[in-house]
Design an enzyme around this catalytic site. Structure first.
Site, PDB file in Angstrom:
ATOM      1  N   HIS A   1       4.171   7.818   1.097  1.00  0.00           N
ATOM      2  CA  HIS A   1       3.810   6.836   2.126  1.00  0.00           C
ATOM      3  C   HIS A   1       4.703   5.611   1.975  1.00  0.00           C
ATOM      4  O   HIS A   1       4.609   4.879   0.990  1.00  0.00           O
ATOM      5  CB  HIS A   1       2.336   6.448   1.955  1.00  0.00           C
TER       6      HIS A   1
ATOM      7  N   ASN B   1       0.805  -1.220   0.000  1.00  0.00           N
ATOM      8  CA  ASN B   1       0.000   0.000   0.000  1.00  0.00           C
ATOM      9  C   ASN B   1       0.839   1.271   0.000  1.00  0.00           C
ATOM     10  O   ASN B   1       0.307   2.371   0.130  1.00  0.00           O
ATOM     11  CB  ASN B   1      -0.961   0.013   1.201  1.00  0.00           C
TER      12      ASN B   1
ATOM     13  N   HIS C   1       3.320   5.715  11.555  1.00  0.00           N
ATOM     14  CA  HIS C   1       2.107   4.921  11.780  1.00  0.00           C
ATOM     15  C   HIS C   1       2.351   3.663  12.604  1.00  0.00           C
ATOM     16  O   HIS C   1       1.424   3.153  13.216  1.00  0.00           O
ATOM     17  CB  HIS C   1       1.496   4.481  10.437  1.00  0.00           C
TER      18      HIS C   1
ATOM     19  N   HIS D   1      -5.009   6.177  10.891  1.00  0.00           N
ATOM     20  CA  HIS D   1      -3.840   6.349  10.013  1.00  0.00           C
ATOM     21  C   HIS D   1      -4.201   6.263   8.537  1.00  0.00           C
ATOM     22  O   HIS D   1      -3.362   6.534   7.678  1.00  0.00           O
ATOM     23  CB  HIS D   1      -2.761   5.326  10.340  1.00  0.00           C
ATOM     24  N   GLY D   2      -5.415   5.857   8.210  1.00  0.00           N
ATOM     25  CA  GLY D   2      -5.818   5.715   6.818  1.00  0.00           C
ATOM     26  C   GLY D   2      -7.242   5.221   6.760  1.00  0.00           C
ATOM     27  O   GLY D   2      -8.029   5.437   7.688  1.00  0.00           O
TER      28      GLY D   2
ATOM     29  N   GLY E   1      -8.276   1.789   6.027  1.00  0.00           N
ATOM     30  CA  GLY E   1      -8.484   0.450   6.577  1.00  0.00           C
ATOM     31  C   GLY E   1      -9.083  -0.479   5.536  1.00  0.00           C
ATOM     32  O   GLY E   1     -10.127  -0.183   4.949  1.00  0.00           O
TER      33      GLY E   1
ATOM     34  N   GLY F   1      -5.802   8.781   1.525  1.00  0.00           N
ATOM     35  CA  GLY F   1      -6.899   8.009   0.959  1.00  0.00           C
ATOM     36  C   GLY F   1      -6.357   6.784   0.241  1.00  0.00           C
ATOM     37  O   GLY F   1      -5.256   6.310   0.529  1.00  0.00           O
ATOM     38  N   SER F   2      -7.118   6.277  -0.726  1.00  0.00           N
ATOM     39  CA  SER F   2      -6.722   5.042  -1.411  1.00  0.00           C
ATOM     40  C   SER F   2      -6.889   5.200  -2.923  1.00  0.00           C
ATOM     41  O   SER F   2      -7.910   4.813  -3.479  1.00  0.00           O
ATOM     42  CB  SER F   2      -7.555   3.861  -0.911  1.00  0.00           C
ATOM     43  N   MET F   3      -5.934   5.809  -3.559  1.00  0.00           N
ATOM     44  CA  MET F   3      -5.860   6.043  -5.010  1.00  0.00           C
ATOM     45  C   MET F   3      -6.985   6.937  -5.522  1.00  0.00           C
ATOM     46  O   MET F   3      -6.730   8.041  -5.962  1.00  0.00           O
ATOM     47  CB  MET F   3      -5.811   4.724  -5.789  1.00  0.00           C
TER      48      MET F   3
END
Length: 477
Positions: free
Chosen positions: A233, A201, A325, A400-401, A403, A375-377
């Site tokens: 990250h 990730n 993290h 932290h994000g 999940g 976030g995630s992309m």
């Protein structure tokens, strides 16, 4: 949700003692009702298991990105008494000091007419993926200095500025690092990898600030609407993974030496004051320092590319902040009205110190620590600030994000990397990775909603939203 779980406040829930045998304190987690639909029973059991560890203070804690992990759940926090408490690699994770940093630029979207071209250049410049090797040629002495001094040594080697150090958690280097407890094998893995993004990730993302919710604090952080930012990250790569592996074997034996009973062998631990516990802490801190050096070198590579491509000055790309993290740290907290030095484990959780903490840069002491939640992309990232509520409720911690809600293998069965990339491109987001499987594994749909997770911690008062950032181009490990 299990009938024993009770809601104590908006977005706050408690696991009572007795949920699993041997709990010394309750468990507490932060979750909106919408996110509760994604909650794994196994993650709650892990949170309850953490509450059985010797010396745990007040309660075991779960953030709204909580999901199943090794030992501790990811999104788990636990604080331990200096005299009676333990240290556990399961409360830190294999990717020691996996963390994220945010860099601002003087650019706007209109200044980047060719986002695919920029992403391709960055992908070429920053080594990415499993087994990637750094353009840096480190000596064993360089590596030792990085294990001791983290980002400070990277800056001394020419990778960045003194100001960068001040904008890192712990000033980019934890005290107590003991490189002598980092094995030869871990060092061999670390030598070629400092300055690489890695896999999984991990990412490098070009973003634009598309909404400011607190203008005064955003000004203090140096963030303006419409601005292009870069988020990085990654963590300690193979070195940190090997350190965790090496010391887990030692601590699995230490459990028997010190007569510690565990509900899960993945919670292997040792007393904080024991030789085994001190050795792990020293090696873990050294790995965390390596991770800060790693992110610092990547930052330098990115800056140099932007300077050359867009004809801006190096100093026009300041670091907003860098947060860890996965780490265990000695911190002072108020426990039952008494200031106490405790060891706080954060596993997939971010430090979120509120106003007035001396550990923060002077300019942030009035507003609280910058907190960066990626976030995630295809989903937004957020810049938040730490709060007094976090100091009172979570030992200065937040999420932290997003999940994960879907495994990597399941994600690859759901859709191909090509399909994910096409869907993102239709939204104006360019994605690049070493292979298509890496894209499929990290599809936005396999994560919780970053906006829902962030709104949950905001509403619970353990961090507050400052700005939202929208992705434009993503490099995935």
């Amino acid at each position: 949700m299990n009938a024993q779980i009770r809601q104590t406040a908006a977005n706050e829930w408690e696991i009572p003692r007795g949920f699993v045998p041997g709990m010394r304190v309750p468990g507490r987690f932060f979750l909106s009702k919408n996110l509760a639909e994604t909650l794994e029973d196994g993650a709650l059991t892990q949170l309850a298991n953490v509450a059985t560890l010797p010396g745990i203070i007040r309660c075991s804690l779960g953030m709204p990105d909580i999901h199943w992990g090794y030992g501790f759940p990811i999104g788990g926090v636990g604080a331990f008494d200096a005299e009676t408490g333990v240290i556990s690699p399961g409360g830190v994770g294999f990717d020691i000091n996996c963390g994220v940093r945010m860099i601002t630029t003087p650019l706007h979207v209109s200044d980047i007419p060719d986002m695919p071209g920029l992403i391709e250049e960055l992908f070429t410049a920053v080594p990415t993926g499993v087994g990637s090797k750094s353009p840096c040629r480190l000596s064993q002495q360089d590596l030792t200095c990085m294990l001791e001094n983290g980002a400070k040594h990277a800056v001394m080697m020419g990778y960045g500025t003194e100001r960068d150090i001040l904008r890192c958690e712990e000033n980019g280097a934890m005290d107590g690092a003991q490189p002598e407890h980092v094995s030869k094998k871990a060092r061999q893995r670390g030598i070629p990898q400092c300055g690489t993004l890695g896999s999984g990730n991990h990412f490098l993302e070009i973003q634009t600030v598309d909404k400011i919710e607190d203008q005064e604090t955003a000004d203090l952080f140096g963030v303006t609407e419409g601005q292009i930012c870069v988020m990085i990250h990654c963590g300690s790569r193979g070195l940190g993974h090997q350190v965790c592996t090496d010391h887990l074997q030692i601590l699995e034996q230490a459990v028997h030496t010190y007569g510690i009973e565990l509900p899960d062998r993945q919670l292997a631990c040792a007393p904080l004051s024991s030789p085994e516990g001190e050795a792990y802490f020293g090696a873990m801190a050294a790995s965390a320092n390596y991770a800060w050096a790693n992110r610092q070198i990547i930052t330098h590579i990115v800056r140099e590319l932007f300077v050359k491509k867009f004809r801006i000055e190096y100093e026009e790309m300041p670091l907003v902040y860098d947060v860890a993290h996965n780490v265990a740290k000695w911190e002072e907290h108020d426990v039952n009205g008494v200031r106490q030095n405790v060891c706080v484990h954060r596993k997939g959780a971010t430090r979120a110190f509120g106003p007035g903490r001396r550990e923060l840069p002077h300019e942030f002491q009035g507003c609280g620590q910058p907190v960066i939640i990626p976030g995630s992309m295809g989903t937004p990232s957020y810049l938040l600030a730490g709060t007094k509520g976090a100091m009172e409720k979570t030992f200065g911690s937040t999420c932290h994000g997003s999940g994960r809600v879907q495994s990597r293998s399941s994600a690859k069965k759901s859709q191909t990397g090509e399909e994910v990339a096409r869907a993102l491109l239709a939204q104006g987001i360019v994605v690049r990775a070493p292979n298509q499987a890496a894209i499929a594994e990290e599809a936005p749909e396999v994560y919780k909603s970053s906006s829902e997770v962030v709104r949950t911690v905001h509403d619970a008062g353990i961090s507050r939203i400052i700005a939202r950032l929208r992705p434009l181009g993503v490099i995935k490990g």
